[in-house]
Design a protein around this motif. Structure first.
Motif, PDB file in Angstrom:
ATOM      1  N   LEU A 339       0.828  -1.199   0.000  1.00 17.38           N
ATOM      2  CA  LEU A 339       0.000   0.000   0.000  1.00 17.38           C
ATOM      3  C   LEU A 339       0.866   1.254   0.000  1.00 17.38           C
ATOM      4  O   LEU A 339       2.035   1.227   0.385  1.00 17.38           O
ATOM      5  CB  LEU A 339      -0.909   0.042   1.240  1.00 17.38           C
ATOM      6  N   SER A 340       0.273   2.345  -0.445  1.00 17.43           N
ATOM      7  CA  SER A 340       0.882   3.670  -0.289  1.00 17.43           C
ATOM      8  C   SER A 340      -0.222   4.639   0.091  1.00 17.43           C
ATOM      9  O   SER A 340      -1.394   4.431  -0.227  1.00 17.43           O
ATOM     10  CB  SER A 340       1.563   4.131  -1.583  1.00 17.43           C
ATOM     11  N   ILE A 341       0.150   5.706   0.791  1.00 21.85           N
ATOM     12  CA  ILE A 341      -0.798   6.756   1.168  1.00 21.85           C
ATOM     13  C   ILE A 341      -0.319   8.062   0.547  1.00 21.85           C
ATOM     14  O   ILE A 341       0.824   8.480   0.778  1.00 21.85           O
ATOM     15  CB  ILE A 341      -0.908   6.907   2.693  1.00 21.85           C
ATOM     16  N   THR A 342      -1.176   8.678  -0.263  1.00 19.22           N
ATOM     17  CA  THR A 342      -0.840   9.936  -0.923  1.00 19.22           C
ATOM     18  C   THR A 342      -1.832  10.996  -0.483  1.00 19.22           C
ATOM     19  O   THR A 342      -3.031  10.851  -0.704  1.00 19.22           O
ATOM     20  CB  THR A 342      -0.879   9.789  -2.459  1.00 19.22           C
ATOM     21  N   VAL A 343      -1.331  12.055   0.136  1.00 16.66           N
ATOM     22  CA  VAL A 343      -2.180  13.167   0.575  1.00 16.66           C
ATOM     23  C   VAL A 343      -1.890  14.349  -0.339  1.00 16.66           C
ATOM     24  O   VAL A 343      -0.729  14.742  -0.487  1.00 16.66           O
ATOM     25  CB  VAL A 343      -1.913  13.551   2.036  1.00 16.66           C
ATOM     26  N   THR A 344      -2.927  14.891  -0.952  1.00 14.40           N
ATOM     27  CA  THR A 344      -2.730  15.982  -1.912  1.00 14.40           C
ATOM     28  C   THR A 344      -3.720  17.103  -1.628  1.00 14.40           C
ATOM     29  O   THR A 344      -4.867  16.855  -1.263  1.00 14.40           O
ATOM     30  CB  THR A 344      -2.867  15.469  -3.360  1.00 14.40           C
ATOM     31  N   GLY A 345      -3.260  18.339  -1.763  1.00 20.42           N
ATOM     32  CA  GLY A 345      -4.126  19.472  -1.478  1.00 20.42           C
ATOM     33  C   GLY A 345      -3.612  20.736  -2.132  1.00 20.42           C
ATOM     34  O   GLY A 345      -2.430  20.853  -2.490  1.00 20.42           O
ATOM     35  N   HIS A 346      -4.512  21.702  -2.277  1.00 19.39           N
ATOM     36  CA  HIS A 346      -4.181  23.005  -2.860  1.00 19.39           C
ATOM     37  C   HIS A 346      -4.487  24.103  -1.852  1.00 19.39           C
ATOM     38  O   HIS A 346      -5.540  24.097  -1.224  1.00 19.39           O
ATOM     39  CB  HIS A 346      -5.008  23.223  -4.133  1.00 19.39           C
ATOM     40  N   SER A 347      -3.543  25.018  -1.655  1.00 23.02           N
ATOM     41  CA  SER A 347      -3.751  26.171  -0.800  1.00 23.02           C
ATOM     42  C   SER A 347      -4.024  25.737   0.649  1.00 23.02           C
ATOM     43  O   SER A 347      -3.193  25.088   1.259  1.00 23.02           O
ATOM     44  CB  SER A 347      -4.888  27.024  -1.376  1.00 23.02           C
ATOM     45  N   LEU A 348      -5.185  26.071   1.193  1.00 19.47           N
ATOM     46  CA  LEU A 348      -5.535  25.593   2.536  1.00 19.47           C
ATOM     47  C   LEU A 348      -5.461  24.076   2.601  1.00 19.47           C
ATOM     48  O   LEU A 348      -4.996  23.499   3.593  1.00 19.47           O
ATOM     49  CB  LEU A 348      -6.935  26.064   2.915  1.00 19.47           C
ATOM     50  N   GLY A 349      -5.913  23.403   1.540  1.00 21.24           N
ATOM     51  CA  GLY A 349      -5.849  21.946   1.494  1.00 21.24           C
ATOM     52  C   GLY A 349      -4.435  21.423   1.594  1.00 21.24           C
ATOM     53  O   GLY A 349      -4.190  20.349   2.155  1.00 21.24           O
ATOM     54  N   ALA A 350      -3.461  22.179   1.055  1.00 21.66           N
ATOM     55  CA  ALA A 350      -2.060  21.771   1.160  1.00 21.66           C
ATOM     56  C   ALA A 350      -1.587  21.829   2.609  1.00 21.66           C
ATOM     57  O   ALA A 350      -0.827  20.971   3.066  1.00 21.66           O
ATOM     58  CB  ALA A 350      -1.188  22.671   0.283  1.00 21.66           C
ATOM     59  N   ALA A 351      -2.044  22.852   3.350  1.00 20.33           N
ATOM     60  CA  ALA A 351      -1.677  22.963   4.770  1.00 20.33           C
ATOM     61  C   ALA A 351      -2.280  21.820   5.572  1.00 20.33           C
ATOM     62  O   ALA A 351      -1.607  21.185   6.393  1.00 20.33           O
ATOM     63  CB  ALA A 351      -2.152  24.317   5.318  1.00 20.33           C
ATOM     64  N   LEU A 352      -3.573  21.536   5.339  1.00 17.02           N
ATOM     65  CA  LEU A 352      -4.227  20.447   6.055  1.00 17.02           C
ATOM     66  C   LEU A 352      -3.638  19.094   5.671  1.00 17.02           C
ATOM     67  O   LEU A 352      -3.607  18.170   6.484  1.00 17.02           O
ATOM     68  CB  LEU A 352      -5.731  20.479   5.772  1.00 17.02           C
ATOM     69  N   ALA A 353      -3.169  18.975   4.432  1.00 16.58           N
ATOM     70  CA  ALA A 353      -2.546  17.723   3.981  1.00 16.58           C
ATOM     71  C   ALA A 353      -1.304  17.412   4.813  1.00 16.58           C
ATOM     72  O   ALA A 353      -1.047  16.253   5.163  1.00 16.58           O
ATOM     73  CB  ALA A 353      -2.193  17.816   2.500  1.00 16.58           C
ATOM     74  N   LEU A 354      -0.517  18.446   5.136  1.00 14.10           N
ATOM     75  CA  LEU A 354       0.674  18.240   5.964  1.00 14.10           C
ATOM     76  C   LEU A 354       0.304  17.769   7.366  1.00 14.10           C
ATOM     77  O   LEU A 354       0.939  16.859   7.913  1.00 14.10           O
ATOM     78  CB  LEU A 354       1.481  19.534   6.057  1.00 14.10           C
ATOM     79  N   LEU A 355      -0.722  18.382   7.943  1.00 20.52           N
ATOM     80  CA  LEU A 355      -1.152  17.970   9.281  1.00 20.52           C
ATOM     81  C   LEU A 355      -1.657  16.537   9.277  1.00 20.52           C
ATOM     82  O   LEU A 355      -1.369  15.755  10.187  1.00 20.52           O
ATOM     83  CB  LEU A 355      -2.246  18.911   9.792  1.00 20.52           C
ATOM     84  N   ALA A 356      -2.413  16.170   8.239  1.00 22.01           N
ATOM     85  CA  ALA A 356      -2.937  14.801   8.144  1.00 22.01           C
ATOM     86  C   ALA A 356      -1.807  13.800   7.971  1.00 22.01           C
ATOM     87  O   ALA A 356      -1.793  12.745   8.623  1.00 22.01           O
ATOM     88  CB  ALA A 356      -3.923  14.708   6.981  1.00 22.01           C
ATOM     89  N   ALA A 357      -0.858  14.105   7.089  1.00 24.22           N
ATOM     90  CA  ALA A 357       0.256  13.182   6.850  1.00 24.22           C
ATOM     91  C   ALA A 357       1.097  13.014   8.110  1.00 24.22           C
ATOM     92  O   ALA A 357       1.534  11.897   8.435  1.00 24.22           O
ATOM     93  CB  ALA A 357       1.115  13.699   5.703  1.00 24.22           C
ATOM     94  N   ASP A 358       1.310  14.103   8.840  1.00 27.02           N
ATOM     95  CA  ASP A 358       2.093  14.026  10.071  1.00 27.02           C
ATOM     96  C   ASP A 358       1.416  13.111  11.087  1.00 27.02           C
ATOM     97  O   ASP A 358       2.075  12.269  11.717  1.00 27.02           O
ATOM     98  CB  ASP A 358       2.277  15.423  10.656  1.00 27.02           C
ATOM     99  N   GLU A 359       0.105  13.248  11.253  1.00 30.22           N
ATOM    100  CA  GLU A 359      -0.599  12.411  12.226  1.00 30.22           C
ATOM    101  C   GLU A 359      -0.662  10.953  11.779  1.00 30.22           C
ATOM    102  O   GLU A 359      -0.505  10.033  12.582  1.00 30.22           O
ATOM    103  CB  GLU A 359      -2.000  12.950  12.475  1.00 30.22           C
ATOM    104  N   LEU A 360      -0.890  10.736  10.477  1.00 28.93           N
ATOM    105  CA  LEU A 360      -0.956   9.364   9.971  1.00 28.93           C
ATOM    106  C   LEU A 360       0.365   8.631  10.175  1.00 28.93           C
ATOM    107  O   LEU A 360       0.381   7.414  10.403  1.00 28.93           O
ATOM    108  CB  LEU A 360      -1.323   9.369   8.487  1.00 28.93           C
ATOM    109  N   SER A 361       1.463   9.363  10.090  1.00 20.33           N
ATOM    110  CA  SER A 361       2.777   8.715  10.185  1.00 20.33           C
ATOM    111  C   SER A 361       3.025   8.066  11.537  1.00 20.33           C
ATOM    112  O   SER A 361       3.893   7.200  11.670  1.00 20.33           O
ATOM    113  CB  SER A 361       3.877   9.731   9.887  1.00 20.33           C
TER     114      SER A 361
END
Length: 538
Positions: A339-361
């Motif tokens: 499996l792989s997990i890819t989080v992608t976002g634009h603008s505000l979504g890019a900021a939230l993507a970082l928070l989500a990826a950090d917690e998932l890790s």
């Protein structure tokens, strides 16, 4: 996430602190996919070049576009554009008149005559570029190299020049975000009285299936009388809004091509009043779990981003809880598979993507590889947060337009080069970087892929702030980028139709004229218009 236009100038180390009067009176014009007004489009004028060099570059791009040797792809009324055909003759005459009116031969004598430039193969290529559907080469099998394209080596050797396979993957993940914008725009309202129903998301890649809708909730709210004044747009004041989705690849052939089963989390940018209100809450605060940290520099993130990520709604879980629970469920469902997990976002979504990826890790002892593909993302946290994300094994590829001011906020306006030099000097001296102890000491995370809207032969060199932050403009630039010393490829494949439709006032008039002459029906494109409300610094 968007910002008001124009942006206040930031000099030296001045912090971005918009006044309340600005927030109350100005209207943000930086919607990521806002349609340009017809009035602006009608009043477009051809950019007058200040030097002969600029003119030559512009016309050279035009000549390359029209002289690309490609076989005829389209026909008019099932008849080729042929002088002997009555049907083709009238169209050929129309095209010839267009280019005769441009007086290309007078500007550059070496330009070919209109008769040569108007051959069927040239016009078929032009119409293909202005068609609705992008045309790409067949997808290559990533096979055993998928981890490399997913960032295991921080995309070393793949960015400059840009690897063809990586280009396609980046554009593909950007189109997942566009699907999130379209879904939200089709029904932006969310009820606080009952649990939301599942949303229908039209995915660009049919090998993926949506498994979960995601909602973000603001911790602040507007008084109820605001809804009474404008009941038709009451959704603008709602605390919880649909912001994205989780999807998983279920197609065996695509899984085989990619080398693994991919889980995608796609997040849109700012669209509601309260999301903008959260954007301006740019004071750093410790993330959960770091409150009692003994580190000299604990990990901190922007309080507004953290609020949208962690706050639950009346009848829905927080974005953080929804993402973690769904990923755990999918990992259990496909246990034993790669499996792989890819989080992608634009603008505000890019900021939230970082928070989500950090917690998932850190949510499970053994997590699949996690990568973030962010477009036009702002700074999210301090240097300690950036180090935390990197140490947790999250790979981040930030796609940045040099002209996009959103990527320079929030926090102090310090160039990445100066920031890096200060950190290196502090490390050599064995002291803490002076910037790290300041209230707005933000830092970017991950590896950067830098593009530039000035390098596009289709966009005006003075394109406005909205265009430079627009997601479709980002995908256009990525599709055309070759290398830092050769920024835009002549054989770019992505259609110009959507770019013309959404950023017509920023596209050179020459291409607008071509679109009209080819009778391109831009009105039938699925436009994404996000209402504007409050300005934002990020």
């Amino acid at each position: 996430m968007e910002i008001a236009r124009p942006i206040p100038a930031q000099n030296g180390l001045a912090a971005f602190q918009p006044s309340r009067a600005i927030l109350a009176s100005r209207v943000s014009r930086l919607n990521p996919l806002i349609r340009a007004s017809s009035a602006a489009t009608q009043t477009l004028a051809i950019e007058s070049s200040s030097t002969t060099t600029t003119t030559q570059i512009h016309l050279s791009n035009l000549e390359k576009l029209l002289q690309k040797q490609t076989p005829p792809l389209l026909q008019y009324n099932s008849q080729p554009l042929d002088k002997d055909s009555g049907n083709g003759s009238s169209r050929e005459k129309r095209f010839r008149n267009l280019f005769e009116g441009l007086n290309l031969e007078k500007i550059l004598p070496e330009m070919k005559a209109p008769e040569e430039m108007m051959s069927p193969r040239h016009m078929n290529r032009l119409q293909r570029l202005l068609s609705k559907s992008p045309e790409y080469s067949p997808r290559n099998n990533l096979g055993s190299r998928w981890r490399e394209y997913h960032g295991c080596n921080d995309w070393a050797g793949l960015l400059d020049p840009l690897d063809e396979n990586l280009r396609r993957e980046v554009v593909r993940y950007g189109e997942f975000i566009q699907a999130a914008y379209q879904t939200f725009n089709s029904n932006p309202a969310t009820s606080d009285d009952k649990a939301p129903l599942p949303r229908q998301v039209s995915l660009p890649d049919r090998s993926y299936n949506v498994t979960k809708s995601l909602y973000a909730t603001s911790s602040v709210g507007l008084p109820s009388w605001v809804d009474d004044l404008a009941p038709d747009i009451s959704w603008m004041t709602q605390r919880s809004s649909w912001i994205g989705y989780v999807a998983v690849c279920d197609d065996k052939r695509e899984i085989s091509r990619m080398g693994r089963r991919d889980i995608v989390i796609a997040l849109r940018g700012t669209a509601t009043c309260l999301e903008w209100a959260e954007n301006v809450r740019d004071v750093l605060e410790r993330i959960p779990g770091e409150e009692n940290s003994s580190q000299i520099q604990p990990a901190k993130v922007e309080s507004g981003f953290l609020s949208l990520y962690k706050t639950p709604g009346s009848n829905m879980a927080s974005l953080a809880k929804s993402v973690v629970e769904e990923v755990r469920r999918l990992m259990d469902l496909y246990k034993g598979e790669t499996l792989s997990i890819t989080v992608t976002g634009h603008s505000l979504g890019a900021a939230l993507a970082l928070l989500a990826a950090d917690e998932l890790s850190t949510c499970e002892p053994e997590m699949p590889p996690i990568a973030v593909f962010s477009f036009g993302g702002p700074r999210v946290g301090n240097r300690a947060f950036a180090n935390r994300v990197s140490n947790n094994g999250v790979k981040v590829l930030r796609i940045v337009n040099s002209q996009d001011v959103i990527t320079k906020v929030p926090g102090m306006f310090v160039s990445e080069e100066l920031d890096q030099k200060l950190r290196e000097n502090a490390k050599v001296a064995g002291v803490v970087n002076v910037l790290d102890n300041m209230p707005w000491a933000y830092s970017h995370v991950g590896t950067e892929l830098r593009v530039d809207s000035k390098m596009s032969p289709y966009l005006k060199p003075n394109a406005d702030v909205a265009c430079c932050h627009d997601l479709e403009a980002y995908l256009h630039l990525v599709d055309g980028f070759m290398a830092s010393d050769c920024p835009f490829r002549a054989n770019a494949k992505r259609s110009l139709a959507r770019l013309v439709d959404e950023q017509g006032s920023n596209v050179k008039k020459l291409y607008i004229s071509k679109a009209k002459d080819l009778r391109l029906n831009l009105d039938n494109l699925q436009a994404v218009t996000i209402p504007s409300c409050l300005p934002s610094p990020s």
